[in-house]
Design a protein around this motif. Sequence first.
Motif, PDB file in Angstrom:
ATOM      1  N   VAL A 170       0.848  -1.191   0.000  1.00 47.43           N
ATOM      2  CA  VAL A 170       0.000   0.000   0.000  1.00 47.43           C
ATOM      3  C   VAL A 170       0.883   1.242   0.000  1.00 47.43           C
ATOM      4  CG1 VAL A 170      -1.877   1.213   1.179  1.00 47.43           C
ATOM      5  CG2 VAL A 170      -1.714  -1.278   1.357  1.00 47.43           C
ATOM      6  N   VAL A 171       0.681   2.120  -0.975  1.00 51.21           N
ATOM      7  CA  VAL A 171       1.411   3.382  -1.003  1.00 51.21           C
ATOM      8  C   VAL A 171       0.535   4.425  -0.317  1.00 51.21           C
ATOM      9  CG1 VAL A 171       2.516   5.149  -2.423  1.00 51.21           C
ATOM     10  CG2 VAL A 171       2.632   2.744  -3.110  1.00 51.21           C
ATOM     11  N   GLY A 219      -4.191   9.449   2.697  1.00 48.29           N
ATOM     12  CA  GLY A 219      -4.722   9.008   1.412  1.00 48.29           C
ATOM     13  C   GLY A 219      -3.846   7.899   0.859  1.00 48.29           C
ATOM     14  N   PHE A 220      -4.278   7.344  -0.264  1.00 51.13           N
ATOM     15  CA  PHE A 220      -3.581   6.197  -0.839  1.00 51.13           C
ATOM     16  C   PHE A 220      -3.443   6.362  -2.345  1.00 51.13           C
ATOM     17  CE2 PHE A 220      -3.913   3.994   3.099  1.00 51.13           C
ATOM     18  CZ  PHE A 220      -5.091   4.472   3.649  1.00 51.13           C
ATOM     19  N   SER A 221      -2.223   6.171  -2.848  1.00 50.72           N
ATOM     20  CA  SER A 221      -2.037   6.196  -4.294  1.00 50.72           C
ATOM     21  C   SER A 221      -1.968   4.781  -4.849  1.00 50.72           C
ATOM     22  CB  SER A 221      -0.790   6.993  -4.687  1.00 50.72           C
ATOM     23  OG  SER A 221       0.345   6.462  -4.070  1.00 50.72           O
ATOM     24  N   ARG A 222      -1.911   3.784  -3.976  1.00 50.78           N
ATOM     25  CA  ARG A 222      -1.983   2.387  -4.394  1.00 50.78           C
ATOM     26  C   ARG A 222      -2.699   1.606  -3.306  1.00 50.78           C
ATOM     27  NH1 ARG A 222       0.360  -2.761  -4.336  1.00 50.78           N
ATOM     28  NH2 ARG A 222       0.874  -3.613  -6.378  1.00 50.78           N
ATOM     29  N   ARG A 223      -3.841   1.020  -3.686  1.00 55.05           N
ATOM     30  CA  ARG A 223      -4.635   0.201  -2.771  1.00 55.05           C
ATOM     31  C   ARG A 223      -4.691  -1.220  -3.338  1.00 55.05           C
ATOM     32  NH1 ARG A 223      -8.966   2.250   0.401  1.00 55.05           N
ATOM     33  NH2 ARG A 223      -8.895   4.491   0.608  1.00 55.05           N
ATOM     34  N   PRO A 224      -4.527  -2.231  -2.507  1.00 54.79           N
ATOM     35  CA  PRO A 224      -4.642  -3.600  -3.010  1.00 54.79           C
ATOM     36  C   PRO A 224      -6.116  -3.990  -3.160  1.00 54.79           C
ATOM     37  CG  PRO A 224      -4.098  -3.623  -0.692  1.00 54.79           C
ATOM     38  CD  PRO A 224      -4.113  -2.180  -1.120  1.00 54.79           C
ATOM     39  N   SER A 225      -6.517  -4.372  -4.355  1.00 53.74           N
ATOM     40  CA  SER A 225      -7.931  -4.710  -4.585  1.00 53.74           C
ATOM     41  C   SER A 225      -8.324  -5.993  -3.851  1.00 53.74           C
ATOM     42  CB  SER A 225      -8.202  -4.857  -6.082  1.00 53.74           C
ATOM     43  OG  SER A 225      -7.376  -5.862  -6.636  1.00 53.74           O
ATOM     44  N   ALA A 250      -7.254  -6.864  -0.906  1.00 48.38           N
ATOM     45  CA  ALA A 250      -7.198  -6.648   0.547  1.00 48.38           C
ATOM     46  C   ALA A 250      -7.738  -5.259   0.888  1.00 48.38           C
ATOM     47  CB  ALA A 250      -5.766  -6.816   1.034  1.00 48.38           C
ATOM     48  N   PRO A 251      -9.026  -5.022   0.627  1.00 45.78           N
ATOM     49  CA  PRO A 251      -9.578  -3.677   0.834  1.00 45.78           C
ATOM     50  C   PRO A 251      -9.588  -3.225   2.290  1.00 45.78           C
ATOM     51  CG  PRO A 251     -11.326  -5.248   0.357  1.00 45.78           C
ATOM     52  CD  PRO A 251     -10.029  -5.973   0.177  1.00 45.78           C
ATOM     53  N   GLU A 252      -9.419  -4.147   3.225  1.00 45.96           N
ATOM     54  CA  GLU A 252      -9.430  -3.792   4.642  1.00 45.96           C
ATOM     55  C   GLU A 252      -8.113  -3.166   5.103  1.00 45.96           C
ATOM     56  OE1 GLU A 252      -7.475  -7.831   4.563  1.00 45.96           O
ATOM     57  OE2 GLU A 252      -8.996  -6.795   3.388  1.00 45.96           O
ATOM     58  N   VAL A 253      -7.024  -3.459   4.400  1.00 50.29           N
ATOM     59  CA  VAL A 253      -5.697  -3.037   4.859  1.00 50.29           C
ATOM     60  C   VAL A 253      -5.510  -1.512   4.843  1.00 50.29           C
ATOM     61  CG1 VAL A 253      -3.215  -3.214   4.400  1.00 50.29           C
ATOM     62  CG2 VAL A 253      -4.651  -5.261   4.339  1.00 50.29           C
ATOM     63  N   PRO A 254      -5.865  -0.785   3.775  1.00 47.47           N
ATOM     64  CA  PRO A 254      -5.654   0.670   3.810  1.00 47.47           C
ATOM     65  C   PRO A 254      -6.327   1.361   4.990  1.00 47.47           C
ATOM     66  CG  PRO A 254      -6.076  -0.020   1.576  1.00 47.47           C
ATOM     67  CD  PRO A 254      -6.332  -1.217   2.459  1.00 47.47           C
ATOM     68  N   GLU A 255      -7.518   0.956   5.338  1.00 49.52           N
ATOM     69  CA  GLU A 255      -8.205   1.589   6.465  1.00 49.52           C
ATOM     70  C   GLU A 255      -7.521   1.278   7.794  1.00 49.52           C
ATOM     71  OE1 GLU A 255     -10.197   4.033   5.876  1.00 49.52           O
ATOM     72  OE2 GLU A 255      -9.927   3.474   3.774  1.00 49.52           O
ATOM     73  N   LEU A 293       4.408  -2.516   3.571  1.00 48.01           N
ATOM     74  CA  LEU A 293       4.453  -3.919   3.169  1.00 48.01           C
ATOM     75  C   LEU A 293       3.763  -4.701   4.283  1.00 48.01           C
ATOM     76  CD1 LEU A 293       8.194  -3.739   2.138  1.00 48.01           C
ATOM     77  CD2 LEU A 293       6.213  -3.529   0.629  1.00 48.01           C
ATOM     78  N   TRP A 294       2.564  -5.202   3.993  1.00 48.84           N
ATOM     79  CA  TRP A 294       1.675  -5.758   5.015  1.00 48.84           C
ATOM     80  C   TRP A 294       1.633  -7.270   4.907  1.00 48.84           C
ATOM     81  CZ3 TRP A 294      -0.935  -2.681   8.501  1.00 48.84           C
ATOM     82  CH2 TRP A 294      -1.916  -3.295   9.278  1.00 48.84           C
ATOM     83  N   ASP A 295       1.937  -7.952   5.999  1.00 51.82           N
ATOM     84  CA  ASP A 295       1.908  -9.407   6.060  1.00 51.82           C
ATOM     85  C   ASP A 295       0.509  -9.886   6.448  1.00 51.82           C
ATOM     86  OD1 ASP A 295       3.444 -11.985   6.123  1.00 51.82           O
ATOM     87  OD2 ASP A 295       2.728 -11.978   8.202  1.00 51.82           O
ATOM     88  N   LYS A 296       0.183 -11.129   6.122  1.00 51.47           N
ATOM     89  CA  LYS A 296      -1.117 -11.709   6.484  1.00 51.47           C
ATOM     90  C   LYS A 296      -1.359 -11.665   7.989  1.00 51.47           C
ATOM     91  CE  LYS A 296      -0.172 -15.301   3.858  1.00 51.47           C
ATOM     92  NZ  LYS A 296      -0.177 -16.656   3.313  1.00 51.47           N
TER      93      LYS A 296
END
Length: 176
Positions: free
Chosen positions: A100-101, A116-122, A124-129, A157-160
């Motif tokens: 996530v950027v 804000g976010f310039s890159r969101r993982p589609s 893993a929509p829960e991670v940016p929040e 860089l987000w791990d499971k």
Amino acid sequence: MRATHGRHLAAVVAIVAALLAGCAPLRPAVAPPDAEVTPGAAAEAETAIAPTSTVEPVRLITNQTPAVRAYRKLGSGQIYKAYPTRIYKGKIPPLVYAVVVVETDIDATGKVLNVGFSRRPSHAPEVPEMIAELIRKASPLPPPGKLGAHTYVDTWLWDKSGNFQLDSRTLGQRSR
């Protein structure tokens, strides 16, 4: 014939240079302040100028000057201090769960104004929040000193497991 070829090549180069000179998609809206490049840029940013009571407008700094890189280390350091048990230890796996950027608007005192976010993982929509909440709770970040109010950009860089590393402090990635 050779002279003609050389003149044609020179004309083409001149035209391309003129076209490129008019393009400036990566220039910031407001020119960043002159940053003095010194080996102690990070230390200078840590002993920042005392904040004023006026709120400066936030500006996006897109180029990675030494001062911006030094502030990325300070900002990520504050986040690491706030969440020591959430930092992924060692090298991250080859396939990290989410990348996530994050663009964090801060004022001259380091207070977080917006995330804000310039890159969101589609996938893993829960991670940016979750990241936004972690940043807000870690506010204020260190005062940015001469950089002033700006947008602090870092890649998470987000791990499971829910643990993370920030790109500015990553220990790298395992090959397997």
